[in-house]
Every structure is written in structure tokens, then in C-alpha cells.
Scaffold this active site. Structure first.
Site, mmCIF file in Angstrom:
data_model
loop_
_atom_site.group_PDB
_atom_site.id
_atom_site.type_symbol
_atom_site.label_atom_id
_atom_site.label_comp_id
_atom_site.label_asym_id
_atom_site.label_seq_id
_atom_site.Cartn_x
_atom_site.Cartn_y
_atom_site.Cartn_z
ATOM 1 N N HIS A 207 -5.564 4.993 -0.027
ATOM 2 C CA HIS A 207 -6.182 5.833 1.001
ATOM 3 C C HIS A 207 -5.145 6.769 1.622
ATOM 4 O O HIS A 207 -5.355 7.989 1.699
ATOM 5 C CB HIS A 207 -6.805 4.926 2.078
ATOM 6 C CG HIS A 207 -7.433 5.664 3.217
ATOM 7 N ND1 HIS A 207 -8.805 5.767 3.363
ATOM 8 C CD2 HIS A 207 -6.895 6.320 4.279
ATOM 9 C CE1 HIS A 207 -9.074 6.460 4.456
ATOM 10 N NE2 HIS A 207 -7.925 6.804 5.035
ATOM 11 N N GLU A 208 -4.030 6.212 2.066
ATOM 12 C CA GLU A 208 -3.013 7.033 2.732
ATOM 13 C C GLU A 208 -2.389 8.029 1.757
ATOM 14 O O GLU A 208 -2.033 9.151 2.142
ATOM 15 C CB GLU A 208 -1.945 6.145 3.366
ATOM 16 C CG GLU A 208 -2.468 5.189 4.430
ATOM 17 C CD GLU A 208 -3.252 5.871 5.546
ATOM 18 O OE1 GLU A 208 -2.993 7.068 5.822
ATOM 19 O OE2 GLU A 208 -4.134 5.217 6.137
ATOM 20 N N HIS A 211 -4.387 11.176 1.652
ATOM 21 C CA HIS A 211 -3.977 12.126 2.691
ATOM 22 C C HIS A 211 -2.712 12.864 2.262
ATOM 23 O O HIS A 211 -2.578 14.080 2.462
ATOM 24 C CB HIS A 211 -3.700 11.387 3.996
ATOM 25 C CG HIS A 211 -4.921 10.926 4.727
ATOM 26 N ND1 HIS A 211 -5.981 11.773 5.020
ATOM 27 C CD2 HIS A 211 -5.252 9.710 5.246
ATOM 28 C CE1 HIS A 211 -6.907 11.085 5.681
ATOM 29 N NE2 HIS A 211 -6.494 9.839 5.823
ATOM 30 N N HIS A 214 -3.389 15.618 -0.083
ATOM 31 C CA HIS A 214 -3.990 16.740 0.643
ATOM 32 C C HIS A 214 -2.888 17.592 1.265
ATOM 33 O O HIS A 214 -2.927 18.821 1.221
ATOM 34 C CB HIS A 214 -4.935 16.200 1.718
ATOM 35 C CG HIS A 214 -6.009 17.165 2.113
ATOM 36 N ND1 HIS A 214 -7.002 16.848 3.022
ATOM 37 C CD2 HIS A 214 -6.254 18.446 1.746
ATOM 38 C CE1 HIS A 214 -7.794 17.883 3.180
ATOM 39 N NE2 HIS A 214 -7.369 18.857 2.413
#
Length: 460
Positions: A207-208, A211, A214
Site C-alpha cells: 500500500h505505502e 503512494h 505515485h
């Protein structure tokens, strides 16, 4: 993206309608467990009974063998690198920090490099628990974004750099070298053992890292819309999408192996853990919907039937809490009863810590879960998700460069510099959705929110 509280309400009610059949079945099973334990109540199940009864059912099912031995931290980071290479043509490479570069010996430095070996960004990973560490759980922080700099006014700078390269060049333009920090709270490794992660922790670091990608790939002309600096109900999409990769047998099989024997992760063991999780997915959705609805009530007079009662009379927040409990959204079907009725004298809202910091936007995680599920199914799995294909996953591999480039070009690279509804419509406009539905989604109005609310949540 939602634009108004009414649109959020439309979305939440659409999800609730999908879940009502499962709610009815789960509540019936919890009532039965309660009766068997001799703790049945005429009033039914109270909100605080939920976790106790679920735990009791899980104990009756027995414990499954742990997946931790198959998820050493080094193997997981290797798996992430393989995923990013397959999707975006970039890799993670361990780098030696210079003196004074890191703030604790446990911090690890990763360089993000492209297929030509050119540096694209730096990720500092501070993943182990320690007393001196801020208790933020898991988080991603942008230290330096990937904004465009070749058209800047020249300014002399004495800023220290720990890299020989501070600029990324693309299509004749220059961007800052992005630098991000990932924080997790993983347990320290035991003696004579590598750091082992639970499956939940694997999902967390995936999940991290979503980010982080991104931030790496969200190159933009302006710092305030670079990378993760986008709409609050859009920013979790890339990270939640990465959780799907952390649950895919096809992906896990590329790196998950026993740290002692090197035996691969058994598919049947993963399937059992997956089935156990999915058993209560609808109940977890109920909790998320309830908190999202309560958050909207507190921050929007238009949705709160007690809005006129707010200012002059103490206790309005508790009365609003009771009104959400009794909302038709939280019944178990046509003519169904309330899932968990409000209990007089209770003030659960005092425990809802996400009201601070997430005010009026708690729904964003659910919203992005739905969007990520559609992109996973229709783009990365070719409309043949593991759920839809009976768990075999043989029809299509999610480690698909074409799908990765599509997601990068239509979503990641824009950061917050494009209407997110246009991003969603463009990435899904690959022949797996009708043109009318794509056009309706691109408008981002109440009709678009209703369409998103009708889309299947992956775990239901």
C-alpha cells in the site's frame, strides 16, 4: 471528486444495497452463536457484541498455519521490485547511505532506477517499531516532489544533496528528483531470523509503495499537484490498487518462499486464509459505511435531520449518532431489522478518532476501494478477476506491462494536475465498459457517484 455530501450519500447507499444479503446472513449466524453461548438477549446483538462473537466463531474454526515464514522482508521488497519492473519498467535497488543521510541505523535507502539504469527517485524506508519513533502507524511522506524545474527562475541554493543526480529528464523537460519516506511499525526480527511479515503487513508495505510510485511517476509542472498532492478521495487509489497485487497468487508466487526451506507459498494455504478473511468482509463494510455516514452527518447540515438542533442544544452529536443507527441504509434487507440498534446512554462517537484529520472525507477509502477493484478487474485482470475466475487466475496475468503503462499514463503521471474523473474514465476506457458508462463516469456528477456505488466491492 464527490463534489457534495448528497453525492457521497448516494454512493454509500449504493454500496449498502449490495451488502444487505450478506448482512442478513452474518447477523443470523452471530445471533445463533450468541444463543449457543447462553448470552442471548431479547434486545438482540449490541454493537459491542460484534467483535466478541466474531472472535468466538473464528476460534471454533481453528487456527490456520501462519503465512509469516513465507514473507521475509527482503523477499517482499524483491517482490515489489519485480512488480514495478513488470508494470512500469523501474526497479528498486538497495543503496548505501552517506554519513548523516539517515536518522536511525534501521532506516534503509532504496533507489528507483529505470530500464536504462537512470535514477528516478529515492525512497527511505523506516519500517521497524521503536520507542523513539512517532506513532503514526504506516504512512508515506513526500520530502521532495517531482515538479518541473527547467522553467524555474534561477536561484542559488546551498541545499545538501545525498545523490550525484538531483534532476530527472523526460521528453526534453527536467523534473526534481523525488524523495519520499515510508514509515511502518513492523516488529523487530527475532534472533537468528530475518524480519518476517504477516500477510497484513505485506499488504501495508505494498500500500505505502503504491503512494511512493505515485510520487515517483507523478511528474507535474507545479509542486502543489505533483505526485500524491491530489483530491483526498483520489489519493488512496494507487495505494489500494497495490493491495490487490499483495493478494494475488500470481504475484505472490514470484517471491514468497519459506525463509528456511525456500519452499514456495502453498496455493491451498493462501486460499484458506483468503476464504477466512472474506467470511466477514461484509461486516467490515458495515463498519466502514457506518463511520462514513456518521462523518457526513456531522459535517453536513443537509444530511442531518437534526441539523436545526445542533447549536442551541448539547448532545446533538449523540442524537445524530442514534439517527444513523436507525437509518434505512443499515437494515438487513426489505423489511429487515437494524443491524445494530443504538443503545441509550452510549456515546460511541467519542472513540471515532478519524473525525480529526479526516473530517467529511472518511468515505474516501471506501470510494477508492471500489475504483481500485474496477481497475484491477477490468485493466489488470482483463475482466477476469481471481474471484470471478474461481480463484485459478489462469486467464490473465496482472503483471502486464500494457496494463501498467495504461495506469501510469492515465492516472499516476498526472498527480493532481487532471480532473480525477477524467483519469478514471480514461483508464477504464479499454473496451471492457460501455461507452455510455465511460462518458457518464467522466462527468463526475451524481449519476457518476451512483454508478460507482453500484460497482462490486472485490471482497463481497
Amino acid at each position: 471528486m464527490a463534489k457534495s455530501p448528497a453525492h457521497v450519500d448516494t454512493f454509500l447507499r449504493g454500496l449498502a444495497e449490495q451488502a444487505k444479503p450478506q448482512w442478513k446472513s452474518i447477523i443470523a449466524s452471530l445471533v445463533n452463536t450468541q444463543a449457543q453461548s447462553g448470552q442471548g438477549s431479547v434486545a438482540g446483538i449490541n454493537p459491542w457484541d460484534r467483535d466478541f462473537l466474531v472472535s468466538k466463531q473464528q476460534m471454533n474454526l481453528g487456527a490456520l498455519p501462519s503465512l509469516n515464514p513465507y514473507f521475509s522482508l527482503g523477499r517482499v521488497v524483491l517482490g515489489l521490485s519485480r512488480v514495478f519492473k513488470s508494470l512500469y519498467g523501474i526497479e528498486l535497488k538497495a543503496a548505501t547511505p552517506q554519513p548523516g543521510e539517515i536518522w536511525h541505523p534501521d532506516v534503509r535507502k532504496l533507489e528507483v532506477v529505470d530500464e536504462n539504469g537512470k535514477l528516478q527517485g529515492i525512497i527511505y524506508c523506516d519500517v521497524f517499531t521503536r520507542n523513539s519513533k512517532a506513532h503514526v502507524g504506516a504512512a508515506h511522506f513526500t520530502a521532495r516532489c517531482a515538479r518541473r524545474i527547467d522553467n524555474d527562475i534561477a536561484v542559488s541554493s546551498s541545499q545538501q544533496s545525498y545523490s550525484s543526480q538531483t534532476v530527472v529528464e523526460k521528453d526534453g523537460k527536467q523534473f526534481q528528483l523525488p524523495v519520499v519516506v515510508l514509515i511502518c511499525d513492523f516488529p523487530l526480527p527475532e534472533e537468528d531470523s530475518p524480519p518476517l511479515l504477516s500477510w497484513s503487513n505485506v499488504e501495508t508495505i505494498f500500500h505505502e509503495m503504491g503512494h511512493a510510485m505515485h510520487s515517483m511517476l507523478g511528474q507535474n509542472g507545479f509542486h502543489n499537484v505533483a505526485g500524491t498532492r491530489c483530491a483526498v478521495d483520489f489519493v488512496e487509489l494507487p495505494s489500494i490498487l497495490m493491495e490487490h497485487f499483495a493478494r494475488s497468487l500470481q504475484v505472490l508466487s514470484t517471491f514468497a518462499s519459506n525463509h528456511k526451506t525456500d519452499a514456495p507459498l502453498p496455493p491451498n494455504l493462501l486460499a484458506k486464509h483468503t476464504e477466512r478473511r472474506r467470511k466477514y468482509a461484509a461486516l467490515d463494510l458495515h463498519a466502514q459505511l457506518f463511520m462514513s455516514a456518521l462523518d457526513q452527518r456531522y459535517h453536513s447540515a443537509a444530511l442531518d435531520p437534526l441539523a436545526a438542533d445542533r447549536e442551541p442544544s448539547p448532545g446533538w452529536s449523540t442524537r445524530s449518532l442514534a439517527s444513523v443507527h436507525e437509518d434505512r441504509m443499515f437494515t438487513s434487507g426489505i423489511g429487515g431489522s437494524r443491524i445494530f440498534s443504538y443503545v441509550q446512554g452510549t456515546r460511541w462517537q467519542s472513540r471515532f478518532t478519524h473525525l480529526i484529520g479526516y473530517g467529511a472525507s472518511y468515505y474516501a477509502y471506501l470510494f477508492d476501494r471500489v475504483l481500485a477493484g474496477q481497475i484491477w478487474d477490468r485493466v489488470f485482470m482483463g475482466n477476469k478477476s481471481l474471484v470471478q475466475s474461481g480463484g485459478s487466475g489462469e486467464q490473465c496475468s496482472p503483471l502486464n506491462r500494457e496494463a501498467g503503462e495504461r495506469f501510469k499514463n492515465e492516472v499516476l503521471r498526472w498527480g493532481g494536475g487532471r480532473d480525477p474523473w477524467k483519469c478514471i474514465a480514461a483508464v477504464l476506457d479499454n473496451g471492457k465498459m460501455s461507452k455510455d458508462e465511460v462518458d457518464a463516469v467522466s462527468r463526475g456528477n451524481e449519476s457518476a457517484m451512483r454508478i460507482v456505488g453500484s460497482w462490486r466491492l472485490p471482497d463481497l
